[in-house]
Design an enzyme around this catalytic site. Structure first.
Site, mmCIF file in Angstrom:
data_model
loop_
_atom_site.group_PDB
_atom_site.id
_atom_site.type_symbol
_atom_site.label_atom_id
_atom_site.label_comp_id
_atom_site.label_asym_id
_atom_site.label_seq_id
_atom_site.Cartn_x
_atom_site.Cartn_y
_atom_site.Cartn_z
ATOM 1 N N TRP A 46 -3.719 -1.672 -1.416
ATOM 2 C CA TRP A 46 -3.789 -2.908 -2.205
ATOM 3 C C TRP A 46 -4.291 -3.958 -1.224
ATOM 4 C CZ3 TRP A 46 -1.430 -7.829 -2.297
ATOM 5 C CH2 TRP A 46 -1.614 -8.549 -3.478
ATOM 6 N N GLU A 53 8.848 -12.635 -21.250
ATOM 7 C CA GLU A 53 8.597 -11.251 -20.860
ATOM 8 C C GLU A 53 7.478 -10.643 -21.724
ATOM 9 O OE1 GLU A 53 9.164 -9.488 -18.439
ATOM 10 O OE2 GLU A 53 9.009 -7.417 -19.084
ATOM 11 N N ASN A 61 0.808 -0.601 5.879
ATOM 12 C CA ASN A 61 1.206 -1.353 4.685
ATOM 13 C C ASN A 61 1.802 -2.661 5.180
ATOM 14 O OD1 ASN A 61 2.249 -2.203 2.183
ATOM 15 N ND2 ASN A 61 4.180 -1.160 2.548
ATOM 16 N N GLY A 62 1.369 -3.793 4.629
ATOM 17 C CA GLY A 62 1.938 -5.072 5.053
ATOM 18 C C GLY A 62 0.862 -5.989 5.603
ATOM 19 N N ARG A 112 1.366 1.887 -5.922
ATOM 20 C CA ARG A 112 1.564 0.819 -4.948
ATOM 21 C C ARG A 112 0.274 0.055 -4.646
ATOM 22 N NH1 ARG A 112 6.321 1.249 -2.182
ATOM 23 N NH2 ARG A 112 5.466 -0.023 -0.516
ATOM 24 N N GLU A 148 -0.537 -8.927 -18.147
ATOM 25 C CA GLU A 148 -0.836 -7.958 -17.088
ATOM 26 C C GLU A 148 -1.494 -6.698 -17.626
ATOM 27 O OE1 GLU A 148 2.532 -6.325 -14.890
ATOM 28 O OE2 GLU A 148 3.836 -6.696 -16.595
ATOM 29 N N LYS A 194 3.974 -9.235 -20.131
ATOM 30 C CA LYS A 194 3.488 -7.859 -20.358
ATOM 31 C C LYS A 194 2.070 -7.899 -20.908
ATOM 32 C CE LYS A 194 5.813 -5.885 -18.512
ATOM 33 N NZ LYS A 194 7.131 -6.113 -17.984
ATOM 34 N N CYS A 226 0.862 -1.163 0.000
ATOM 35 C CA CYS A 226 0.000 0.000 0.000
ATOM 36 C C CYS A 226 0.904 1.220 0.000
ATOM 37 C CB CYS A 226 -0.874 0.007 1.243
ATOM 38 S SG CYS A 226 -1.838 -1.501 1.428
ATOM 39 N N LYS A 268 2.661 -2.018 -7.859
ATOM 40 C CA LYS A 268 4.047 -1.893 -8.310
ATOM 41 C C LYS A 268 5.023 -2.573 -7.371
ATOM 42 C CE LYS A 268 7.196 -0.112 -11.004
ATOM 43 N NZ LYS A 268 7.350 -0.843 -12.272
ATOM 44 N N HIS A 278 6.345 -30.488 -27.818
ATOM 45 C CA HIS A 278 6.134 -31.324 -26.636
ATOM 46 C C HIS A 278 4.831 -30.969 -25.925
ATOM 47 C CE1 HIS A 278 10.087 -33.053 -27.112
ATOM 48 N NE2 HIS A 278 10.612 -31.834 -27.201
HETATM 49 C C1 F6R Z 1 5.899 -6.982 -14.401
HETATM 50 C C2 F6R Z 1 6.419 -6.523 -13.134
HETATM 51 C C3 F6R Z 1 6.599 -7.493 -12.027
HETATM 52 C C4 F6R Z 1 7.890 -7.197 -11.244
HETATM 53 C C5 F6R Z 1 7.990 -8.112 -10.022
HETATM 54 C C6 F6R Z 1 9.275 -7.875 -9.254
HETATM 55 O O1 F6R Z 1 5.816 -5.949 -15.322
HETATM 56 O O2 F6R Z 1 6.712 -5.364 -12.970
HETATM 57 O O3 F6R Z 1 6.581 -8.803 -12.488
HETATM 58 O O4 F6R Z 1 8.981 -7.386 -12.091
HETATM 59 O O5 F6R Z 1 6.906 -7.878 -9.179
HETATM 60 O O6 F6R Z 1 9.362 -6.567 -8.808
HETATM 61 P P1 F6R Z 1 10.729 -5.943 -8.361
HETATM 62 O O7 F6R Z 1 11.636 -5.855 -9.540
HETATM 63 O O8 F6R Z 1 10.388 -4.594 -7.805
HETATM 64 O O9 F6R Z 1 11.302 -6.866 -7.317
#
Ligand code: F6R
Length: 612
Positions: free
Chosen positions: A74, A484, A100-101, A27, A491, A488, A2, A607, A507
């Site tokens: 969050w 990757e 937060n947590g 966040r 999400e 992307k 959060c 994030k 396979h």
């Molecule tokens: C995807 C994304 C997440 C982060 C993951 C790790 O676009 O951003 O998959 O890569 O949550 O986050 P960090 O790098 O902050 O440890």
């Protein structure tokens, strides 16, 4: 995960609180709320949904107050409703808490508090802290900091907590355990926040808080103590990010801005990394030549996109430095009996430096005797602080939830580590290292070239917007790129997307192909093992079953069977991820825009993932 902000000072608190929350919305954005320090009884407003809902509820009739706390959520315990939004208050409505947590022992706490006559209004773990603090403050003669110190001793889990009380409204008390909290030092005003972005417009002076430290801020100053009440000297530092870096700068979304910032981010991360003797400069690693020679293996720990950067590290470091590299999802590594010792170098990759899974894995590795190097983008965050060494990437603040420029700079960082280790171990000559480094220096210009010619790709993407599923194929370093690309798309566009190693297709995954299924293939660069030809065969195999093929291929490469070809500039094979990833980011971005999704804040995500 959060966002938390606190303010006390001479200006009307509502402005820095709302601006701070806007900066921290990345966040979490399930709900938002504030408590203002109006004397006698706090003014509280909170609303489910984004910050805009809170702002609408506040309207123009907010009372003037010179202190307050704010929260953007969050959801973990309790759904994203008005009731469960923070702040949570005690039964007198005088003490408010934001969090937060996760408070892991909240069930027991709640039962104890209920038996002592407290009434609960929400389903959250946080509310129990408001009631607990309320009782403890009374037994400590109204001393909120003393109450916080005692409360924290009985809490388990991870938390940043801020509290304010109506009888002494200019005082805000905070604490952190396994969750971020920074202090901003202003002139006649002070701030608390999960991230410096919240107060960067007001001050560049910040203080980091250690584990289990309690901070009290007033407009006059700050005081930090440990849980026994002993005073601690503040560790002040200067924030180097500038506030415009955290704004959209003319782009429609932070994500697009951050995609276009990638040439600079890559260049900044490479800056000063090769000296005039053609040696890679990585003094931050703090490894002696003997320690580098003695390394038995490297274990990379990371999550999500950062994990994909780790996968690229495996290909590059094994090839260049001839050291075994294992790449592990941090959340899996933590709960496995992995074989590591003091000849293992653990590399923890994290943009935020706060990801709980990575932090827990790092601690586990340290306990087993490994040396831990963090690759991180956020100064003074927890992961670098708990590591033996840190290599900072220089992507600048990444605000969009989907990681773009952080990923490219993480890949650059692991290339630097690979070249450094290869050089120190004598596996590569200085000339070979210099040549590869010079190729890396060319990458920012090549990314720019891709971005300058991105319009046709955006148009092409729109044509696939009604697809239900998209598959990505890669081989060698193209495999993490495929993963990757799929992540992307999932999400951002909320589409089914999978990345596969080209060789695995037959396979199982080939069964997913139906008439019209889009398949994006990353064509390996004319490789020593003829992988480009093998990928061309994969393309034929899926085409024969009705797939519509988009190929990412370097300029000049021959491609047969593709409906669309996206060209990227020529680069050495192992550096290809830096270029091939960019069109996939644009593809996911455009798809999200076309489908009307919230690009910067996709549903259900945040994030900074500070819970396990
Ligand atoms: C995807 C994304 C997440 C982060 C993951 C790790 O676009 O951003 O998959 O890569 O949550 O986050 P960090 O790098 O902050 O440890």
């Amino acid at each position: 995960m959060c966002g938390i902000v606190g303010y006390t000072g001479s200006q009307s608190a509502i402005t820095p609180l709302i601006e701070g929350l806007r900066r921290l919305e990345y966040r979490g954005y399930d709900s938002a709320g504030i408590a203002l320090g109006t004397p006698g009884r706090l003014y509280i407003e909170k609303r489910a949904g984004k910050l805009a809902n809170l702002e609408a509820a506040l309207g123009d009739s907010v009372p003037t107050a010179h202190s307050g706390i704010g929260h953007t959520r969050w959801a973990t315990h309790g759904g994203p409703t008005d009731r469960n939004a923070h702040p949570h208050v005690d039964n007198e409505g005088k003490l408010a808490v934001i969090h937060n947590g996760i408070i892991e022992n909240y069930t027991q706490l709640r039962a104890d508090l209920l038996s002592r006559g407290h009434r609960f209004e929400s389903d959250t773990d946080t509310e129990s802290v408001a009631h607990l603090l309320s009782d403890l403050r009374k037994s400590h003669n109204g001393d909120l900091a003393a109450a916080m110190r005692e409360a924290v001793k009985s809490l388990r889990g991870s938390f940043t907590l801020l509290a304010i009380h109506a009888d002494n409204p200019d005082v805000i008390v905070g604490v952190r355990r396994n969750s971020p909290l920074v202090v901003g030092l202003g002139d006649g005003e002070n701030f608390l926040a999960s991230d410096v972005a919240a107060f960067i417009d007001y001050t560049k002076r910040a203080v980091e808080l250690g584990q289990d430290e309690v901070v009290t801020i007033t407009s006059e100053g700050i005081e930090i103590t440990n849980l026994d009440g002993a005073k601690l000297a503040p560790k002040e530092y200067e924030i180097t990010w500038d506030s415009s870096a955290a704004q959209k700068g003319g782009f429609h979304h932070f994500m697009l801005k951050e995609i276009f910032e990638q040439p600079k981010a890559v260049a900044d991360t490479l800056l000063g990394r090769l000296n005039e003797r053609n040696q890679i400069v990585l003094d931050e690693l703090h490894l002696t030549k003997e320690e580098v020679q003695d390394l038995k293996k490297i274990v990379v720990l990371a999550c999500g996109t950062a994990y994909h950067a780790g996968m690229v590290a495996k290909y590059a470091i094994e090839k260049w430095a001839k050291i075994t590299v294992e790449v592990e999802l941090a959340s899996e590594f933590r709960y496995r009996d992995s074989v590591i010792d003091n000849q293992t170098l653990v590399i923890a990759i994290s943009q935020s430096g706060e990801t709980m899974d990575t932090l827990m894995a790092l601690r586990h590795a340290k306990e087993a005797g490994a040396r831990v190097l963090a690759v991180c983008n956020t100064n003074s965050s927890t992961i670098p602080r708990e590591s033996d060494a840190v290599l900072y990437t220089h992507a600048g603040p990444e605000i969009a939830v989907a990681s773009t420029k952080a990923f490219l700079t993480q890949v650059i960082a692991v290339y630097l580590i690979g070249l450094y280790l290869a050089q120190v171990r004598g596996v590569m000559s200085d000339v070979e290292v210099k040549n590869l480094f010079n190729e890396m220096v060319e990458l920012p210009g090549k990314i720019e070239q891709i971005l300058e010619t991105v319009e046709p790709l955006r148009e092409l993407t729109r044509g696939f917007a009604s697809s239900t599923s998209v598959l990505f194929l890669g081989r060698n370093v193209g495999f993490p790129v495929a993963l990757e690309g799929a992540l992307k798309l999932k999400e951002l566009a909320y589409m089914h997307a999978e990345g596969f190693a080209g060789g695995e297709l037959k396979h199982g995954p080939i069964a997913l192909i139906e008439e019209g299924t889009p398949v994006i293939a990353i064509l390996p660069i004319g490789h020593e093992h003829g992988l480009d030809e093998k990928m061309l065969s994969n393309i034929q195999e899926v085409k024969a079953r009705g797939a519509r093929i988009i190929v990412i291929a370097q300029e000049g490469a021959e491609v047969a069977g593709a409906e669309h070809i996206i060209r990227i500039p020529v680069a050495p094979a192992l550096l290809q991820p830096i270029l091939a990833t960019v069109p996939l980011q644009v593809f996911a971005y455009e798809m999200a825009v076309t489908r009307g999704n919230d690009v910067d804040q996709p549903r259900n995500l945040a994030k900074s993932v500070t819970v396990e």
